[in-house]
Scaffold this motif. Structure first.
Motif, PDB file in Angstrom:
ATOM      1  N   MET A 191       0.826  -1.199   0.000  1.00 44.29           N
ATOM      2  CA  MET A 191       0.000   0.000   0.000  1.00 44.29           C
ATOM      3  C   MET A 191       0.868   1.259   0.000  1.00 44.29           C
ATOM      4  N   ALA A 192       1.971   1.235   0.751  1.00 39.93           N
ATOM      5  CA  ALA A 192       2.884   2.386   0.772  1.00 39.93           C
ATOM      6  C   ALA A 192       3.509   2.602  -0.604  1.00 39.93           C
ATOM      7  N   THR A 193       3.861   1.508  -1.277  1.00 39.43           N
ATOM      8  CA  THR A 193       4.418   1.622  -2.622  1.00 39.43           C
ATOM      9  C   THR A 193       3.395   2.186  -3.590  1.00 39.43           C
ATOM     10  N   SER A 194       2.127   1.766  -3.441  1.00 34.94           N
ATOM     11  CA  SER A 194       1.061   2.290  -4.294  1.00 34.94           C
ATOM     12  C   SER A 194       0.873   3.788  -4.081  1.00 34.94           C
ATOM     13  N   LEU A 195       0.953   4.216  -2.834  1.00 40.69           N
ATOM     14  CA  LEU A 195       0.834   5.643  -2.534  1.00 40.69           C
ATOM     15  C   LEU A 195       1.994   6.424  -3.146  1.00 40.69           C
ATOM     16  N   MET A 196       3.200   5.873  -3.067  1.00 41.34           N
ATOM     17  CA  MET A 196       4.366   6.528  -3.662  1.00 41.34           C
ATOM     18  C   MET A 196       4.187   6.684  -5.164  1.00 41.34           C
ATOM     19  N   ASP A 197       3.693   5.636  -5.813  1.00 39.90           N
ATOM     20  CA  ASP A 197       3.493   5.695  -7.263  1.00 39.90           C
ATOM     21  C   ASP A 197       2.445   6.735  -7.632  1.00 39.90           C
ATOM     22  N   THR A 198       1.352   6.791  -6.852  1.00 41.82           N
ATOM     23  CA  THR A 198       0.276   7.733  -7.151  1.00 41.82           C
ATOM     24  C   THR A 198       0.742   9.180  -6.994  1.00 41.82           C
ATOM     25  N   LEU A 199       1.481   9.464  -5.923  1.00 37.25           N
ATOM     26  CA  LEU A 199       1.946  10.830  -5.680  1.00 37.25           C
ATOM     27  C   LEU A 199       3.028  11.251  -6.670  1.00 37.25           C
ATOM     28  N   SER A 200       3.712  10.306  -7.274  1.00 35.84           N
ATOM     29  CA  SER A 200       4.840  10.620  -8.155  1.00 35.84           C
ATOM     30  C   SER A 200       4.438  10.794  -9.609  1.00 35.84           C
ATOM     31  N   GLU A 201       3.183  10.476  -9.949  1.00 34.08           N
ATOM     32  CA  GLU A 201       2.754  10.606 -11.334  1.00 34.08           C
ATOM     33  C   GLU A 201       2.736  12.068 -11.760  1.00 34.08           C
ATOM     34  N   ASP A 202       3.353  12.343 -12.912  1.00 38.82           N
ATOM     35  CA  ASP A 202       3.389  13.696 -13.503  1.00 38.82           C
ATOM     36  C   ASP A 202       4.011  14.728 -12.557  1.00 38.82           C
ATOM     37  N   LEU A 246      -2.452   1.977  10.436  1.00 32.72           N
ATOM     38  CA  LEU A 246      -1.547   2.342   9.354  1.00 32.72           C
ATOM     39  C   LEU A 246      -2.151   2.003   8.000  1.00 32.72           C
ATOM     40  N   MET A 247      -2.771   0.826   7.878  1.00 32.28           N
ATOM     41  CA  MET A 247      -3.361   0.431   6.614  1.00 32.28           C
ATOM     42  C   MET A 247      -4.498   1.363   6.212  1.00 32.28           C
ATOM     43  N   ALA A 248      -5.327   1.751   7.184  1.00 29.90           N
ATOM     44  CA  ALA A 248      -6.441   2.652   6.886  1.00 29.90           C
ATOM     45  C   ALA A 248      -5.918   4.017   6.428  1.00 29.90           C
ATOM     46  N   ALA A 249      -4.854   4.503   7.087  1.00 29.44           N
ATOM     47  CA  ALA A 249      -4.284   5.793   6.709  1.00 29.44           C
ATOM     48  C   ALA A 249      -3.683   5.737   5.312  1.00 29.44           C
ATOM     49  N   LEU A 250      -2.982   4.648   4.992  1.00 31.92           N
ATOM     50  CA  LEU A 250      -2.395   4.504   3.663  1.00 31.92           C
ATOM     51  C   LEU A 250      -3.479   4.397   2.599  1.00 31.92           C
ATOM     52  N   SER A 251      -4.504   3.600   2.875  1.00 36.70           N
ATOM     53  CA  SER A 251      -5.587   3.430   1.910  1.00 36.70           C
ATOM     54  C   SER A 251      -6.316   4.743   1.658  1.00 36.70           C
ATOM     55  N   ALA A 252      -6.594   5.482   2.730  1.00 35.83           N
ATOM     56  CA  ALA A 252      -7.265   6.777   2.575  1.00 35.83           C
ATOM     57  C   ALA A 252      -6.394   7.750   1.801  1.00 35.83           C
ATOM     58  N   SER A 253      -5.078   7.694   2.022  1.00 37.41           N
ATOM     59  CA  SER A 253      -4.170   8.586   1.309  1.00 37.41           C
ATOM     60  C   SER A 253      -4.159   8.276  -0.181  1.00 37.41           C
ATOM     61  N   VAL A 254      -4.152   6.997  -0.528  1.00 40.59           N
ATOM     62  CA  VAL A 254      -4.177   6.601  -1.943  1.00 40.59           C
ATOM     63  C   VAL A 254      -5.463   7.081  -2.601  1.00 40.59           C
ATOM     64  N   LYS A 255      -6.619   6.865  -1.935  1.00 41.07           N
ATOM     65  CA  LYS A 255      -7.901   7.268  -2.507  1.00 41.07           C
ATOM     66  C   LYS A 255      -7.979   8.787  -2.664  1.00 41.07           C
ATOM     67  N   ALA A 256      -7.465   9.525  -1.676  1.00 39.33           N
ATOM     68  CA  ALA A 256      -7.485  10.992  -1.765  1.00 39.33           C
ATOM     69  C   ALA A 256      -6.620  11.472  -2.918  1.00 39.33           C
ATOM     70  N   ALA A 257      -5.455  10.845  -3.096  1.00 37.00           N
ATOM     71  CA  ALA A 257      -4.571  11.238  -4.192  1.00 37.00           C
ATOM     72  C   ALA A 257      -5.204  10.937  -5.543  1.00 37.00           C
ATOM     73  N   GLU A 258      -5.890   9.800  -5.642  1.00 40.82           N
ATOM     74  CA  GLU A 258      -6.544   9.444  -6.895  1.00 40.82           C
ATOM     75  C   GLU A 258      -7.718  10.362  -7.184  1.00 40.82           C
TER      76      GLU A 258
END
Length: 340
Positions: A191-202, A246-258
């Motif tokens: 999940m942390a890697t997914s968040l890193m990828d989402t924030l790093s796009e463009d 931690l998982m809930a925070a990471l998941s929410a961060s990914v969804k917010a970034a998307e």
């Protein structure tokens, strides 16, 4: 741009005359101290404690005070006699892989330019050799009477010299790492890697700017014009100081970034689920259902059979009122009420 140092790069018997230019500059508004009551400038004067008087800069020297209180005065003549082999040269000590140099050691960068036309060929030769091998040169240089290490590396078509700290100037980090046994689950790492990828796009580093500096410039300009500075939106709340899940925070961060990246796009239905009906159609459906309820009640009260009036009207082709059946019924009922 004016050069800040002139000398030569030396390695072996090769000497390349160069000059240094500062590669960076810090933007900012120069602020000074004033008396808050009247705006009077606050000055720092060079004052001698023993003679109780202000002394000119020409009479000032440097000194070292020992732990027991003794003072060693060092004049400019004393300092000029210290041996500085690297005073006018960039002395190459060794060539190392650029990845081996800890970024924590790096300090101020400088661009290197050839000082003479004849220095162009050895300059390019050194640049191509460093770029081709992926190496950097560890050197020594003296800037402002102080010798320091420096890293010579390639940046585009230029050689860049970046001053370095001495190894013993870097503090030990022992004891600062997280204590105790900490286990990271594979799901959390994914999940942390997914968040890193989402924030790093463009992501565009060149598009970043200093919001605080912009706000400070605006504030100073407003004060100079004697007008009220524009109001800024209130800063959001800071990040929480504790993370319960931690998982809930990471998941929410990914969804917010998307969501921030797909704002304005129509929402697609989830796989296996029909698209949701719009809220505007639901009240109309309920209204239709309410209209149908009386008809259903009529049908239930008649046992599912058609009323005589409708049957007669359908058979004779005329409504019940015109056949005379309905008035007869009303008269008989009136006679029964009268006799009762």
């Amino acid at each position: 741009m004016r050069s800040s140092w002139k000398g030569a790069i030396t390695f072996g018997l090769v000497s390349i005359p160069v000059q240094l230019f500062p590669a960076t500059e810090e933007h900012g508004v120069s602020l000074h101290q004033v008396h808050a009551e009247d705006g009077g400038r606050i000055r720092v004067k060079r004052y001698c404690e023993k003679e109780n008087r202000e002394v000119p800069y020409a009479e000032i020297a440097k000194a070292y005070e020992s732990p027991d209180g003794r003072t060693a005065v060092l004049t400019d003549a004393d300092l000029s006699e210290l041996p500085l082999p690297s005073k006018k040269i960039i002395d190459v000590l060794a060539f190392v892989d650029a990845s081996e140099v800890d970024p924590l050691l790096l300090a101020k960068p400088y661009y290197l330019q050839t000082a003479t036309p004849a220095a162009a060929k050895p300059y390019v030769l050194l640049r191509e050799a460093l770029a081709g091998t992926g190496r950097a040169a560890v050197t020594k240089i003296t800037l402002r009477t102080r010798e320091s290490l420096a890293l010579l590396r390639v940046r585009g078509d230029l050689l860049v010299l970046q001053t370095m700290l001495w190894p013993d100037e870097v503090r030990s980090a022992s004891g600062l790492e997280p204590q105790g046994k900490v286990e990271v689950r594979p799901q959390e790492l994914s999940m942390a890697t997914s968040l890193m990828d989402t924030l790093s796009e463009d992501f565009d580093l060149q598009a970043l700017h200093d919001d605080y500096q912009h706000a400070l410039d605006t504030l100073v300009a407003a004060k100079l014009e004697g007008v009220e500075p524009p109001s800024e939106e209130e800063a959001g709340e800071g990040a929480p100081d504790n993370v319960i899940d931690l998982m809930a925070a990471l998941s929410a961060s990914v969804k917010a970034a998307e969501r921030s990246r797909t704002a304005g796009e129509p929402e697609e239905p989830e796989e296996g689920k029909p698209p949701r009906k719009s809220a505007a159609k639901q009240p109309a459906a309920r209204k239709t259902a309410r209209k149908q309820q009386p008809e259903a009640k009529k049908t239930a009260s008649s046992g599912g059979r058609k009323s005589p009036e409708k049957t007669a009207g359908k058979a004779g082709g005329q409504p019940a009122e015109k056949t005379g059946e309905k008035p007869a019924k009303k008269t008989a009922a009136a006679r029964r009420r009268a006799s009762a």
